[in-house]
Design an enzyme around this catalytic site. Sequence first.
Site, short mmCIF file in Angstrom:
data_model
loop_
_atom_site.label_atom_id
_atom_site.label_comp_id
_atom_site.label_asym_id
_atom_site.label_seq_id
_atom_site.Cartn_x
_atom_site.Cartn_y
_atom_site.Cartn_z
CG ASP A 1 -6.85 -4.47 4.20
OD1 ASP A 1 -8.26 -5.01 4.59
OD2 ASP A 1 -6.83 -4.01 2.87
CG ASP B 1 -1.17 -20.03 -0.36
OD1 ASP B 1 -0.58 -19.45 1.03
OD2 ASP B 1 -0.90 -20.38 -1.39
CG ASP C 1 -12.46 -7.46 5.56
OD1 ASP C 1 -11.87 -6.78 6.82
OD2 ASP C 1 -13.03 -7.18 5.01
CE1 TYR D 1 -3.24 -3.06 0.06
CE2 TYR D 1 -3.64 -2.10 2.34
CZ TYR D 1 -3.99 -3.03 0.94
OH TYR D 1 -4.68 -3.68 0.98
CE LYS E 1 1.90 -16.98 -1.89
NZ LYS E 1 1.34 -18.28 -1.80
#
Length: 372
Positions: free
Chosen positions: A253, A229, A257, A145, A196
């Site tokens: 982020d 993942d 959620d 970001y 990752k």
Amino acid sequence: MNKRKKFSLLVLPGDGIGPEVMREALRVVEWVGQYAGVEFAINLGTVGGAAIDAYGTPIQDETIEEAKQVDAVLFGAVGGPRWEKLDFSLRPEIAILRLRRDLSLFANLRPVTVFDPLIETSTIKPEVIRNLDLVIVRECMGGLYFGEPRGIETMPDGQTRGFNTETYSTNEIERVARVAFDLARRRRRIVCSVEKANVTESGLVWRQVISKLHEREFEDIELRHMYADNCAMQLVRNPKQFDVIVTGNIFGDILSDLASMLTGSLGMLPSATIGSSTGDSFRPALYEPIHGSAPDIAGKGIANPMAQILSVAMMLRLSLDLEKEAELVEQACIQSLARGARTADLALAGEPALTTTEMGDAVLRELESLIT
Ligand code: NAD
């Protein structure tokens, strides 16, 4: 013992349901003030779309300066379809990104706690989530970001290309990892670092830096590594394996959620965004629900104010040293849920739903009953 009797707060309700849920949170702040005999000097500020409409900018420099001076910032939510066509640099969401950057708030703590009365509200089986208590520590000043270069360009063949950069350096990783390890020391002493590393250089560096820091300073904590993942899958399959998860900006982020739905609703999750601690408390720091401005329900008076109220509890605990009051607020939330208080996002089919104000009333009633 906490000796301070006066605290300054900057309150930034923002857009959409932000002002609606903030109203209830401020009733709780007022109650705490009276109960604890402390004065909260509250300054209300305008941010996000509301500030764009009023001043042509998502956040004014004066607001940033004020945020640096106060004991804590209480933030609602910003954004909405009205401002979606603006250039990224002018969008409402810039308000929160600038506050984090200018106040050096690099760690976003997102507790994921399943309250017993809400077991049936979650779409996940009760035995998977009962007594779930984990914290996601999300790095929030770097990564995708904020990374440069970023932009949108026209390629020689006329196609449009959008690009962003995922980047993490040693200091950025170490400072957020320290927050996670310190937190784990006060909990079950397990940190799971998520990236990752199998396909990205930034992920590989993240893993190496955290491993070295762990060896140097935190060998009493169990450190696990997990690909992002797999973490998404494990959070649904067996979330109780986690104690503290530490991860970068974009994975944090998304995973938080996802984790919010373990608790029943996005409307339940508070968060604290902190920088380096000053002694035992964090100042400056910013407290906000993890949800956004929910334009689909804004103005209807039906938003769940719990995440905002629980953010007040985190503020009392982490920035104002009012632990007892923080516990009271959390207990009042749990007890009101136990007595059946449900906004529409929590109500099962056929169950009556309370308005935002009625949910605030329910929490205040429980606060009163807890002290009598
Ligand atoms: P959102 O979190 O606003 O809403 C997602 C869904 O959850 C919606 O269906 C909404 O009605 C529901 N929901 C969220 N909070 C709720 C609550 N308290 N009670 C009941 N239901 C609730 O996410 P979105 O729709 O993806 O984004 C809407 C806007 O909010 C966008 O402009 C986005 O950029 C912004 N946003 C802001 C922040 C922030 O201010 N920190 C965070 C996330 C999104």
